[in-house]
Design an enzyme around this catalytic site. Structure first.
Site, short mmCIF file in Angstrom:
data_model
loop_
_atom_site.label_atom_id
_atom_site.label_comp_id
_atom_site.label_asym_id
_atom_site.label_seq_id
_atom_site.Cartn_x
_atom_site.Cartn_y
_atom_site.Cartn_z
N ARG A 261 -7.74 10.61 5.85
CA ARG A 261 -7.65 10.10 4.54
C ARG A 261 -7.94 9.84 4.33
O ARG A 261 -9.94 9.82 4.17
CB ARG A 261 -7.07 7.80 5.30
CG ARG A 261 -5.49 8.39 6.09
CD ARG A 261 -5.52 6.81 6.46
NE ARG A 261 -4.65 6.32 7.56
CZ ARG A 261 -4.20 5.54 7.29
NH1 ARG A 261 -4.54 5.03 6.95
NH2 ARG A 261 -3.36 5.74 8.68
N ARG A 276 -13.17 0.91 6.93
CA ARG A 276 -12.77 2.45 6.45
C ARG A 276 -13.10 3.35 6.18
O ARG A 276 -13.74 3.88 5.60
CB ARG A 276 -12.70 2.12 5.14
CG ARG A 276 -11.42 2.28 3.84
CD ARG A 276 -11.44 1.37 2.67
NE ARG A 276 -10.86 0.05 2.68
CZ ARG A 276 -9.44 -0.30 2.62
NH1 ARG A 276 -8.58 0.79 3.50
NH2 ARG A 276 -8.89 -0.61 2.74
N GLU A 348 -7.30 -6.68 9.37
CA GLU A 348 -6.28 -5.45 9.82
C GLU A 348 -6.59 -5.29 10.87
O GLU A 348 -8.03 -3.93 10.35
CB GLU A 348 -5.67 -5.05 8.73
CG GLU A 348 -4.17 -3.71 9.35
CD GLU A 348 -4.50 -2.79 8.48
OE1 GLU A 348 -3.15 -1.86 8.60
OE2 GLU A 348 -4.22 -2.68 7.48
N SER A 351 -1.14 -2.63 12.19
CA SER A 351 0.63 -2.87 11.40
C SER A 351 1.61 -2.36 11.86
O SER A 351 1.86 -1.11 12.11
CB SER A 351 0.22 -2.16 9.99
OG SER A 351 -0.04 -2.82 8.70
N ARG A 390 -11.42 -0.47 14.39
CA ARG A 390 -11.47 -1.06 13.96
C ARG A 390 -11.74 -2.15 15.55
O ARG A 390 -12.10 -3.41 15.58
CB ARG A 390 -10.25 -1.42 13.42
CG ARG A 390 -10.77 -0.79 12.23
CD ARG A 390 -9.53 -1.54 10.82
NE ARG A 390 -9.39 -0.78 9.31
CZ ARG A 390 -8.91 -1.41 8.39
NH1 ARG A 390 -8.47 -2.55 8.34
NH2 ARG A 390 -8.94 -0.71 7.25
#
Length: 426
Positions: A261, A276, A348, A351, A390
């Site tokens: 990403r 991130r 988070e 999801s 994460r």
């Protein structure tokens, strides 16, 4: 993608649902474009039929030596031959404008999704587990990690910002996490393991909703392919352009892949540590269902992710995202947020979204029930099961010890040859 027939039937309701996601009213424009397109198609069909009819009549008129009628028919056919290409070009232009407008619109939220503009208005659904207590000053993972093999400096030296090199014991733990997640999903929850392509075509990222609106969030190769931002892209497109048997559904796929990403909209956010990154690993779950299965499947999928966090022994909470925080393709999203004691906050880690038939329309993915002639669009769902990096961060922070070591959760020890602790390098 939305069904223009549904918009025609209830334009006010469509605009009201879009307004919940912050979008301006657009139904009237869409309906007008659709009406113009249909009018052009009707005129085209009428003109083509008349051209064919008149062309045949020319021969008959000539056979009857009716030159005046023949000339009149020839003039009419000539005019139609000039008019029809212009109509065809106009129909293409109007159709492309309608498709482009529909492609840019997000999915409509379910009625139970809370209204809101950002994450501050997400709804707490449930909290699980006990936050760990410490008798020493806790640290964040980027302070603990370097002594364990999280080499942030070398990662940046090799590839630039938002890249990390994992070495030694922490690299083993990272690998163990991915294998644990895959084994749990396949052996306990019936997901089929897949090793999918990491490079995909335009059609694939369009089908799952990343194109055309979010191209800047992706990495593209020089030959025009895209690096996947998540295995959702590859896994969901398995059913692209297919008509499935209703009896074969639901289909459940999982994959452990690198994800890429650009983080174009994340400048200045989470620049330290592993939270991130431009490149990270994630286990993805994808389900393909009939419409009447998708609600139960959403709860099941979210429960699969929750079950892994429980096995690892991490405190977390389930949040229902508000309309302003949901992804483009989602009708409802649950975020699982894990407790990070070093940051003193929840972050988070998964999801799980139900996308109704929104992606299926973009992919032309359908199913047919036994005894039915008409096919219908499938429903698609996707979820993280889990984000590996994460989860590693959460373990390092929650299982940290006063001496700088990190205890290995019991469920992961078999994947590490029985190792129960990561110790700092001397």
């Amino acid at each position: 993608m939305h069904d223009i027939r549904t918009i025609r039937e209830n334009p006010e309701g469509f605009d009201e649902a879009l307004a919940r996601r912050g979008a301006e009213p657009i139904a009237a424009r869409l309906v007008a474009l659709d009406e113009r397109r249909r009018a052009i198609v009707t005129e085209l069909q009428t003109g083509q039929a008349r051209r064919n009819e008149a062309s045949k009549a020319i021969g008959a008129a000539k056979a009857q030596k009716d030159e005046e009628k023949a000339q009149s028919l020839m003039a009419e056919v000539g005019a139609l031959k000039e008019r029809l290409p212009r109509l065809e070009a106009e129909e293409r232009e109007v159709s492309e404008a309608l498709e482009a407008a529909l492609d840019a619109l997000p999915n409509l939220p379910y009625a139970d999704v809370p209204d809101g503009s950002d994450e501050a208005e997400n709804e707490l659904v449930a909290t699980h587990g006990e936050k760990p207590a410490f008798d020493f000053a806790v640290k964040e993972h980027d302070a603990i990690g370097p002594a364990l093999g999280m080499d942030f400096e070398t990662g940046v030296a090799i590839a630039g910002a938002r890249f990390t090199l994992l070495r030694g014991g922490v690299a083993k733990l990272h690998r163990a996490l991915g294998q644990f997640m895959l084994d749990t999903l396949a052996d306990e929850h019936g997901y089929e393991q897949v090793v999918p392509p990491l490079l995909v075509r335009d059609e694939a990222v369009f089908g799952t909703g990343q194109l055309p609106k979010f191209a800047e969030d992706l990495f593209r190769t020089t030959d025009g392919r895209w690096l996947i931002p998540t295995a959702e892209v590859s896994l969901t497109n398995i059913v692209r352009d297919q008509i499935l048997s209703a009896q074969a559904l639901p289909l459940r796929f999982c994959a452990l892949t690198p994800c890429f990403r650009s983080e174009a909209g994340a400048a200045g956010r989470d620049t330290r540590g592993l939270i991130r990154q431009h490149q990270f690993e994630k286990v993805e779950m994808v389900s393909i269902t009939t419409p009447d299965q998708s609600e139960e499947e959403h709860e099941r999928m979210t429960g699969c992710a929750e079950g892994m966090l429980i096995k690892i022994g991490l405190a977390f909470r389930r949040m229902k995202l508000c309309t302003g925080d949901m992804g483009f393709t989602a009708a409802r999203t649950y975020d699982l947020e894990v407790w990070l004691p070093g940051q003193d906050r929840y972050r988070e880690i998964s999801s799980c979204s139900t996308c109704t038939d929104f992606q299926a329309r973009r992919m032309n993915a359908r199913f047919r029930a036994e005894g039915e002639k008409q096919s219908r669009f499938v429903h698609t769902l996707n979820g993280s099961g889990l984000a590996v990096g994460r989860t590693l961060v959460a373990i390092v922070e929650n299982y940290q010890q006063a001496d700088g070591s990190v205890a290995v959760p019991e469920v992961l020890r078999p994947y590490l040859g029985g190792i129960d602790r990561l110790t700092p390098a001397p």
